[in-house]
Each structure stands twice: as C-alpha cells, then as structure tokens.
Design a protein around this motif. Structure first.
Motif, mmCIF file in Angstrom:
data_model
loop_
_atom_site.group_PDB
_atom_site.id
_atom_site.type_symbol
_atom_site.label_atom_id
_atom_site.label_comp_id
_atom_site.label_asym_id
_atom_site.label_seq_id
_atom_site.Cartn_x
_atom_site.Cartn_y
_atom_site.Cartn_z
ATOM 1 N N UNK A 42 24.618 40.265 106.765
ATOM 2 C CA UNK A 42 24.414 41.548 107.195
ATOM 3 C C UNK A 42 24.214 41.388 108.765
ATOM 4 N N UNK A 43 23.250 40.401 108.989
ATOM 5 C CA UNK A 43 22.678 40.604 110.432
ATOM 6 C C UNK A 43 23.876 40.080 111.369
ATOM 7 N N UNK A 338 26.855 27.506 95.254
ATOM 8 C CA UNK A 338 26.552 28.588 94.267
ATOM 9 C C UNK A 338 25.901 29.661 95.076
ATOM 10 N N UNK A 339 24.911 29.428 96.191
ATOM 11 C CA UNK A 339 24.283 30.383 96.869
ATOM 12 C C UNK A 339 25.281 31.216 97.512
ATOM 13 N N UNK A 340 26.331 30.611 98.239
ATOM 14 C CA UNK A 340 27.403 31.445 98.681
ATOM 15 C C UNK A 340 27.781 32.389 98.109
ATOM 16 N N UNK A 341 28.192 32.024 96.804
ATOM 17 C CA UNK A 341 28.810 33.163 95.519
ATOM 18 C C UNK A 341 27.807 34.247 95.478
ATOM 19 N N UNK A 342 26.663 33.625 95.295
ATOM 20 C CA UNK A 342 25.586 34.815 95.209
ATOM 21 C C UNK A 342 25.527 35.707 96.378
ATOM 22 N N UNK A 347 25.229 40.555 99.173
ATOM 23 C CA UNK A 347 25.399 41.283 100.377
ATOM 24 C C UNK A 347 26.290 42.632 100.176
ATOM 25 N N UNK A 348 27.163 42.539 99.185
ATOM 26 C CA UNK A 348 27.804 43.888 98.885
ATOM 27 C C UNK A 348 27.019 44.912 98.293
ATOM 28 N N UNK A 349 26.325 44.297 97.316
ATOM 29 C CA UNK A 349 25.254 45.218 96.951
ATOM 30 C C UNK A 349 24.460 45.773 97.768
ATOM 31 N N UNK A 350 23.710 45.026 98.566
ATOM 32 C CA UNK A 350 22.660 45.385 99.717
ATOM 33 C C UNK A 350 23.392 46.491 100.550
ATOM 34 N N UNK A 351 24.800 46.166 100.798
ATOM 35 C CA UNK A 351 25.316 47.283 101.934
ATOM 36 C C UNK A 351 25.554 48.595 101.146
#
Length: 812
Positions: A42-43, A338-342, A347-351
C-alpha cells in the motif's frame, strides 16, 4: 557452492526431524513478514509507484495562498492564470482545470458524472496519448469551437460498451451536444480530479473583469522547463504575484504562490499514516523474530551434543555459525513465500476497507518493489533471529557438554541471558504498540463524542445538479422552491431544506464581504466567511440551533429585501461586543444590494470533527443575483428530517423529482449519520490497524513469555527439586517463577514507556483531545502488560510448584 548445497540439505533434514517446531516458526514469521509486505504494498502504491505521466518529476500544481487569512492551496482566478501564464519564464506550458458536475443524458437513464473543463495544453503537459482518436486541437478552447469531448476509458466502457465507432458521435451533456473526438488510455486519470469526461476550458470574457478577479475557480497544472528547479520557478512566480498585488491591490494584495510537486499533491496528508503503519508492522516482525529466536535457542539446547561432537571432529566456529544461519535464513525465506501470499490477500482486503486517499484494490500490485522488499525482509529476518542462537551454540563448552551429556552450565547461563534480553525486547515492542493503540482508540472515542453542531439522526441527504442550459438564473432557484414544497408535503417528512454544502461533505467555498459602517477595504483585507445558500427548512431539518433573531421564512423571497444568517463564530469575530442582528453586510457575490442579518445560528463542524468552526454566512437561495445563481447553486444538497427510517424516503423523493424533471438524476444519497462516520474514516482505519497489530504483538509476546518461562522451568527442574528438598514450599516456588517473569516484563515495560515518550511528538499529530502522555492510557497499558506476564508465567509456575523433589533428584 557445494558447501552451501550441503548446508541446505542438512537444514531440510533438520526441519523434517522437528516438523512441529518448524511449522510454528513458519507460521509466526509468515504473519510478521506478510503484515510488513501488505502495508509496504500500500505504501509503495502511494509513495513510490511510477506515475502514468510524461516526466512526472517536472509537473507541479500552481496554487495561491494568503497567510493573513490562513488560506492554502487556493485555486487561481481566470485573470491571474492568464497573467501567470504570459509572464513566467520557468514553465514550458501551463494549463487550467475547472472541475464540475454534469448530467449525461441520452441513454437509458440520466447520469450525473464528474467532468472537467481543461485547457488543450493540459493533455500535452501530461503526455496523454489517446487510445482512440485525438485530444483537443489548438483553437478548440474558443467559443463555438469547444463542443468536443474526450472520454475516460472507464466511462467509454461503462456507458458506451467500448463502442469502437464512438468517435464522431454526439453526447448530451447538461442539455448541450458535444462531439466525441477521443478516448483516453485505461491508465490515464486527470490528477487531483474525479473527472471521467473532459471538454475544453473556454474562458468567459467576464472572468477577466476587475470585479471578477476575486473568483477563484481554476486548478492550474504546469511543466517546468528542463534545468529549472521548483525552487527557482516558485521564486519567479512569487515575484510575479507581488507585481500583481501592486497592479490589482483590491483583489491580489496579500496573495502569494506555492508550487506543489505532482506526487506530493496526489499523496496529500496520508504519508504520516503510512509511515506509522510501517513502524507498527516492523515492531510486529521484530516480536515474531524474537519468538522464533526463542524456539531456535531451545532447539540449540537439544543439539548441544551434536554441535560438540562436530567441534571435536574439527568443525570451526565459522563453519558451525554458517550452518545454523543457513537453517534460519532458509526458514525465513519459506516463511517469506507464505507471507507474500498472505500479503496479497491482506493488501486486497485493506484496500477495500481503506478510506479515500489511500490506494484502492485495483491500484495495488505485487510488483518488483514488493517482491524485493519481501525478499530483503526475509533475509534480514533470517539473520536477525538466527544470529544469537547460532553464536550461542557455536560457543559451546566442549568438555562440559560431552561430560554432562548435553547440559552445560555455562552454556545454559549464556543462553538464559540471551533469552532474557530477547524477552525484554519483545515486551518493550508490545508495550510501545499497545500504548500507541490505546492513545489512538481514546482519541477516536473523543472525536466521535464531539458535538457536530447538528442532529444527524433520521436525516436523509441527497444532491441535485440541474443543468444551466435548462435552468438558467432565477429559474434554478424557482425549481428548488417547487421541489421543496413537494417534498415537505410527503408523509413522514418533518422538515426539509436546501443548502449549497452539507457539513462534513468535504466541499466548501468562501467569499469576502463588507460590513456596513466600516471603511471600504480591498478584497485582500475584507472579512471572509464560508459562503452558503440555504432555505429556512435546512436549519430545522438538521437541528441547527437558532441563537438570535429568526430563520428564513415565507417573508423572504426573490422580491423582498435581501437577508442573511450568520453563525456564532462570525458573530463573535466580526461583532465581538455587539448584537449583529439588524446589521448589514455586502456579499462578494453581490456588489449592489446589502443583506440584513436576521439571525445567528450555532456553529457547525463543517471541515471535520477535529477542526474549529469557521465564520459562515447563509444567504437565501432565491435572493442571489440571477447571473450568479448557477455558479453558486449549480449543485445543492437536500436535507430531509423524517420520523421513519431515512432510507425509506428515497423512493418517494425520487418520484416527486421525476414528476418535475424526469431527466434530472439524484446522487450522493446518504443518511446524515453516514457522513459523520465517513468523516472519521481515516482515523478509524488507522486505529483499527494499529489496534490489530498491537493485539497480534500482545499475543506473540504472551506466547513468547510462556515459552521462555516454560523452558526455563524445564531446565531448572533439578534446582527446584533441591530447593523443595531443603524446605521450600510450593508457594515459594510459584513466587520465584512468577516474580522473575514479572521482573523481566517490568524492565521491558519500562523500555516500552521510554520508546513511547520519545515518539510522543510523532503520535501527537494523530491525536484529538488526548495527550501523547495520557496517564490513563499509560497506566492501562502497564496493567495489561503485567497481567499478561503473570498469566503467561502462571501455568509453568504451577507446574514447577508441583515438582516431586525425589523424582527431580533421581532424574539428575
């Protein structure tokens, strides 16, 4: 390379031998790395993404400012734009943008869309290459040649179904016909504008009259000449502004110029929010690293004999450290994947949840920056949590380990110190995050407790924008009057009224005025207030209290003497020791007729719940000069107070509007409560995220504290057995374990408090009604941390208190 391959294979075998602890480490790390990658995506989309314009670093917005009236980023007047454009030497080109709302007809239903009238040079400045057709040609900003339009790709698809034969077709905009000459590419957006259709900006000759030099309506975009810095250009523009102030003192005295880089203009005020979120997720990642370091230290204890044997067979310290670091880095890289998938889903949810100003879902991409950031974080994380265990293991006392079968006294003391330091760091980060979240939460509560100056319950709002071609001059005001009479008679309506701008809507306008009996001042020195046109029912519908005088009523119309209502702040500022009711002012929109103040109403929080009220003037919507009516009342908001659910009135109001004008759309239909909630969307979003990260950090810290205490108890079984054999009671053992854990937590808490106090200036800018050193928040955070420490250590302590001395000594 062969040694690295050997280390990797050995690491995989080690992981397969302890799948449980490996899985726990991956889950903990992936949460920390994923949170960092999500916030960074997002940043990156906000601060670092490449802007879709030609050489965007050369683009600036040109704004006027007036320090004496605290006016920043003020649009330019048409006359000032013309003077700046012809006199400067710093810019290749300058272009004007006039945003407006329009009604698009001709399809299944009328649609209100955001449009902009732009100088033909604007598309050249931005380097826009149309996907279809062309942009505006020279000369198409002249009267009778300006009936052309360029569509955005989104409007072309939504309204016209991507018709490949769209060029040359006519569209009806505000009852006027325009020829479509081009379609913009999909990635193109007009900067700092919501517009999706563009027509040429054609200056009105009247805009250049001296009396209109105070009408600020144009955003101005400019491209710097090659080799010209923004500072040099701003200095030149300010010199021109000083000349204009001398030439036109009535309108330009006190006005200066600011040049704002394009990226900074687009980012706005969200940069601090993004950085504080990055700091929060970095703290979460640090806590995750500490937890995994605890896990690896425990695993290293189980591998002491293995390390000692390898050392005895000739392995040097560097080789052992490299092997152990390879294991930790590999673990971190897997967790990073794994973190990249999360992060993608996060990010999609936060957006989707993000307020206006932050990138939306379609603007966030897992590009090379995010991938590089995630890889870098994974590698640094692997080294960070693996270094201490690796060094501690490599320094094993060979003789002690082999003689004791794997339990070395000095080694245990070294690792105990390492664990203690890590635990203190973990608690410190958790405490700092918890304090920050607590401050933001209390600030949000205080903000939502602010009296907005009106009663929002049971109020429905909507906006209308009748086209000027169909409703010129006074006809526009009479249309509003007719619709208001119809709506007021609907069942369930208690009051209804119109106003130019709704509170907390994000829109506003100001105008100068003169006070009767005072010396006539130039425009730069005249009193100024927010400018509203309204009906009397508006104040009743919103429950804005009348403090003095009366509201607009049936005695006020287009044929009666002009009247005005002011708010309490205007009365206090401009008539501090007098009753303003009965006094007269002359509005900047009307140079001929004075308006009598008939009432004073309460202040309304218009710019935001955290902002002070500004002076406001409310003029009767039928009493503006007809030539100014379309400009000042082109878009009006209808507020309706009901005795039922506000949403249930929408269809009835639409039906009344269709009876008057079926081609006129209604837009921005909201309950007034929604506008209040929307006004605190950004602080609520920020508080939610910081609170979520603080909660995650607290859970991780609790697990880490529990793990450390439990491991410490397991390593001290013999010692505890001896203590009990010598007469120690279960309560003594319980106290010993809990107090030690609480002591470490207290040290971490002290460091966390110090961090919070050191960063108080940073977080203070996000707070409202709460000090960054708020004692209630600090005390609550301390209590929570200590309670968590005691709770996390209680189970291992109870287990320790139940140790059978005989069994413990026999095991030794």
């Amino acid at each position: 390379m062969s040694a690295l391959t050997q280390d990797l294979r050995y690491a995989l075998r080690t992981f397969s031998n302890s799948p449980g602890s490996t899985a726990v480490a991956i889950v903990v790390l992936s949460l920390g790395i994923g949170a960092n990658a999500a916030i960074f995506s997002i940043t990156s989309a906000s601060l670092f993404r490449t802007l879709p314009y030609k050489n965007p670093e050369q683009l600036v917005f040109v704004w006027q400012n007036q320090a004496s009236k605290a006016i920043r980023q003020h649009p330019l007047t048409a006359a000032d734009y013309q003077d700046f454009r012809t006199r400067n030497q710093a810019f290749e080109r300058m272009g004007a943008i006039r945003s407006q709302s329009s009604v698009l007809t001709g399809g299944d239903a009328p649609e209100r869309i955001e449009t902009a009238a732009v100088s033909p040079s604007v598309f050249e400045i931005l380097g826009m290459e149309p996907a279809l057709g062309r942009s505006f040609a020279p000369g198409e900003d002249q009267p009778d040649k300006d009936r052309v339009a360029v569509l955005s790709a989104g409007l072309w698809q939504r309204r016209f179904g991507r018709d490949p034969n769209i060029l040359g077709k006519k569209l009806s905009l505000d009852s006027g016909l325009f020829t479509i000459v081009g379609v913009a590419p999909p990635a193109f957006r007009l900067p700092a504008s919501e517009s999706e259709l563009w027509i040429p900006y054609t200056p009105d000759p009247k805009d250049f009259l001296p009396t209109n030099r105070g009408v600020h309506i144009l955003k101005v975009l400019a491209r710097l000449r090659p080799g010209v810095s923004r500072e040099r250009a701003q200095s030149e523009m300010r010199i021109i502004a000083q000349r204009l102030a001398r030439e036109h003192p009535d309108s330009n005295a006190g006005l200066s110029v600011d040049l704002v880089p394009l990226r900074e203009q687009l980012i706005g005020d969200i940069r601090p929010t993004l950085w504080i979120l990055m700091a929060a997720v970095a703290a979460v990642l640090l806590i995750a690293c500490v937890n995994v370091a605890h896990l690896l230290l425990a695993r290293a204890s189980a591998r002491e004999k293995e390390i000692a044997i390898r050392t005895a067979l000739g392995a040097d310290t560097g080789r052992l450290v490299r092997q152990l670091l390879t294991e930790s880095v590999l673990l971190a890289v897997v967790a990073g994947a794994v973190g990249l998938v999360l992060a993608y889903w996060g990010a999609w949810i936060l957006a989707k949840l993000a307020p206006a100003g932050l990138p939306q879902a379609g603007e966030i991409q897992m590009d090379w920056r995010v991938l590089a950031f995630t890889l870098g974080v994974s590698l640094i994380t692997g080294l960070a949590f693996g270094l201490a265990p690796a060094v501690a293991s490599a320094r094993s006392n060979l003789n002690l380990v082999l003689r004791s079968g794997g339990r070395g006294g000095s080694v245990s003391r070294t690792r105990t110190k390492v664990r203690d330091v890590l635990l203190v760091c973990e608690v410190a980060c958790s405490a700092a995050l918890l304090i920050g979240a607590g401050l933001l939460f209390r600030s949000l509560v205080r903000l939502q407790e602010v009296d907005p100056g009106f009663r929002a319950g049971h109020v429905l709002t909507m906006q209308l924008a009748p086209p000027q071609a169909s409703y010129p001059g006074l006809k526009l005001g009479l249309f509003y009057d007719q619709l208001l009479n119809r709506v007021a008679r609907l069942p369930g309506v208690e009051a209804a009224g119109f106003c130019r701008f709704l509170p907390l809507s994000g829109d506003d306008a100001g105008a100068n005025f003169q006070i009767e009996g005072q010396p006539r001042l130039g425009a730069a020195d005249q009193p100024r207030a927010r400018f509203r046109t309204a009906s009397g029912g508006y104040f009743v519908a919103l429950g804005i209290p009348l403090l003095r005088g009366r509201l607009f009523d049936s005695r006020d119309n287009q044929t009666t003497p002009k009247v005005v209502i002011i708010n309490e702040t205007a009365a206090r500022r401009y008539w501090p020791n007098d009753n303003p009711v009965g006094r007269r002012i002359l509005s900047g929109f009307d140079d001929n007729q004075w308006s009598t103040i008939i009432g004073v109403v309460g202040d309304v929080k218009h710019a935001g719940l955290d902002r002070d009220a500004n002076p406001e003037t409310y003029y009767h919507y039928l009493q503006l000069p007809p030539e100014a009516m379309n400009f000042a009342e082109g878009t009006m908001a209808l507020a309706i107070r009901t005795n039922t659910d506000p949403a249930s009135m929408t269809s009835s109001v639409r039906a009344e509007l269709r009876m008057l004008d079926p081609s006129l759309p209604v837009f921005n239909v909201h309950a007034m409560q929604d506008l209040i909630q929307g006004s605190v969307a950004q602080p609520r979003f920020r508080t939610f995220l910081i609170g979520a990260f603080a909660g995650l950090a607290l859970v991780l810290a609790t697990l880490g504290l529990y793990g450390v205490v439990a491991y410490s108890v397991s390593q001290r079984t013999t010692e505890l057995g001896i203590r009990m054999a010598l007469g120690a009671q279960s309560g003594n053992i319980l106290q010993l374990v809990v107090f030690r854990a609480a002591g470490l937590a207290a040290i971490g808490l002290g460091i966390g408090l110090a961090i919070s106090l050191a960063g108080s200036r940073i977080i203070a800018r996000f707070l409202f009604g709460v000090s960054a050193t708020d004692p209630i928040t600090l005390a609550a955070a301390c209590l929570i941390i200590l309670l968590v420490a005691v709770t996390a250590s209680l189970v291992p302590a109870l287990r320790a208190a139940e140790v059978d001395p005989a069994i413990a000594l026999r095991a030794e």
